[in-house]
Design an enzyme around this catalytic site. Structure first.
Site, mmCIF file in Angstrom:
data_model
loop_
_atom_site.group_PDB
_atom_site.id
_atom_site.type_symbol
_atom_site.label_atom_id
_atom_site.label_comp_id
_atom_site.label_asym_id
_atom_site.label_seq_id
_atom_site.Cartn_x
_atom_site.Cartn_y
_atom_site.Cartn_z
ATOM 1 N N LYS A 52 0.861 -1.186 0.000
ATOM 2 C CA LYS A 52 0.000 0.000 0.000
ATOM 3 C C LYS A 52 0.894 1.233 0.000
ATOM 4 C CE LYS A 52 -4.006 2.153 2.113
ATOM 5 N NZ LYS A 52 -3.502 3.514 1.870
ATOM 6 N N ASP A 54 1.778 5.314 -0.042
ATOM 7 C CA ASP A 54 1.286 6.553 0.555
ATOM 8 C C ASP A 54 1.617 7.707 -0.383
ATOM 9 O OD1 ASP A 54 0.218 8.326 2.319
ATOM 10 O OD2 ASP A 54 1.865 8.280 3.746
ATOM 11 N N GLU A 194 2.694 1.576 4.820
ATOM 12 C CA GLU A 194 1.346 1.935 5.281
ATOM 13 C C GLU A 194 0.472 0.704 5.431
ATOM 14 O OE1 GLU A 194 -2.322 4.950 4.100
ATOM 15 O OE2 GLU A 194 -0.498 4.936 2.898
#
Length: 340
Positions: A52, A54, A194
């Site tokens: 994930k 950011d 993240e």
């Protein structure tokens, strides 16, 4: 003469391909697929897993007119990230549409606050001279060579993507893992990531939020709408704290205030923007019991990290990370497992 289907599409999946005009390519890039926050922690072999990131979501279209970068809302981003547009325009494949995330890196981690220093720039020369290096992590292929690929399975689209683009800086292929391991999320969090995105391997690309993409987060953090601010105290400049909210059934609910995470430049820049949004009435549906409050029209979206929600629906230990220009205020809701 009929254009042959893209190489790499299995024969049994070719019926899923559709022809796509250049206008359809551009339309596809204005409605990205979105993930659902989830607390699921077990997966079978039908899923794949990506880091994930950011950063800022950007969809890109390459056609006979060059490459165009578009935000989630369809706003052009070529002048903010000219090196990314240039890298896409130089690809050997003449026509495609892709989805990905633009990030800035610090110490091997994506840094949203660092990316903020590029996000407000609209002059390509200033962007290149900023010293903030960005990368475009591409993770999906929406069309290629006049074929709409969104109905193909996720795993097939990623295989095609790898073969379609030349991944030289600042373009990067988003790698994935094919098998779930209970330690995978813990390892991601230990690396300062993240979290992870879990994607159903057989799923098509749909232009809405879908449970076929799941966000597995390491910690608290999401976007909030700015509805007001407090006066600074002591030697502080600009403002004291931002008052934050999220939408629920069309009403802006108060989530608390964030007073940390700003440097002096950010305080002054934000104060100027807030002054232009001043209004006499509170935009919040809930009472706000803060002193020296000034209300603003709910037009700014801030990214905020926090440890958890309190029982009374407030943020615990919030910290400001930056403004987002890739999400409309009315899209901001309180995230939770299974919520959209």
């Amino acid at each position: 003469m009929t254009t042959p289907p893209p190489r790499g599409v299995p024969a049994e999946q070719r019926s899923l391909l559709r022809t796509a005009s250049p206008d359809q390519d551009a339309d596809a890039a204005r409605q990205p697929m979105l993930a659902v926050l989830s607390d699921r922690r077990t997966f079978d072999a039908g899923w794949l897993f990506e880091r994930k990131l950011d950063g800022v979501r950007v969809l890109a279209v390459r056609d006979g007119h060059g490459a165009r970068l578009l935000s989630r809302g369809g706003h052009p981003r070529n002048t903010t990230y000219p090196e990314v547009a240039e890298g896409l325009a130089e690809q050997s494949c003449p026509r495609f549409a892709v989805d990905g995330e633009i990030v800035a890196m610090h110490g091997g981690r994506t840094d949203f606050s660092l990316l903020q220093q590029r996000s407000g720039i609209t002059d390509p020369r200033v962007a290149r001279a900023s010293g903030i290096k960005v990368f475009y992590y591409v993770f999906d292929l929406l069309s290629v060579d006049g074929f709409d690929t969104t109905r193909l399975p996720q795993r097939t689209r990623k295989a095609l993507l790898r073969d379609t683009l030349d991944f030289t800086a600042p373009l990067r292929f988003t790698p994935h893992r094919n098998h779930w391991d209970e330690a995978m999320l813990a390892d991601a969090c230990a690396r300062g990531w993240e979290g992870l995105i879990a994607k159903r391997a057989a799923a098509p690309y749909v232009r809405r939020r879908s449970p076929d993409w799941l966000k597995l987060k390491c910690g608290g953090g999401q976007e909030f709408v700015v509805g007001g601010y407090t006066d600074p105290t002591g030697s502080r400049v600009g403002f004291g704290a931002l008052l934050l909210g999220y939408y629920q059934a069309g009403r802006l609910r108060y989530a608390g205030k964030v007073g940390t995470g700003y440097d002096t430049k950010t305080l002054l820049d934000l104060a100027g923007r807030l002054e232009h949004l001043r209004t006499e009435r509170s935009p919040f549906a809930d009472p706000v019991r803060e002193r020296a409050v000034h209300w603003v029209r709910p037009e700014l979206v801030a990214q905020v990290g926090f440890s958890e929600w309190t029982r009374d629906g407030r943020l615990r230990h919030p910290r400001y990370l930056g403004l987002r220009d890739d999400k409309r205020p009315e899209e901001v809701v309180r995230e939770g497992p299974g919520r959209t």
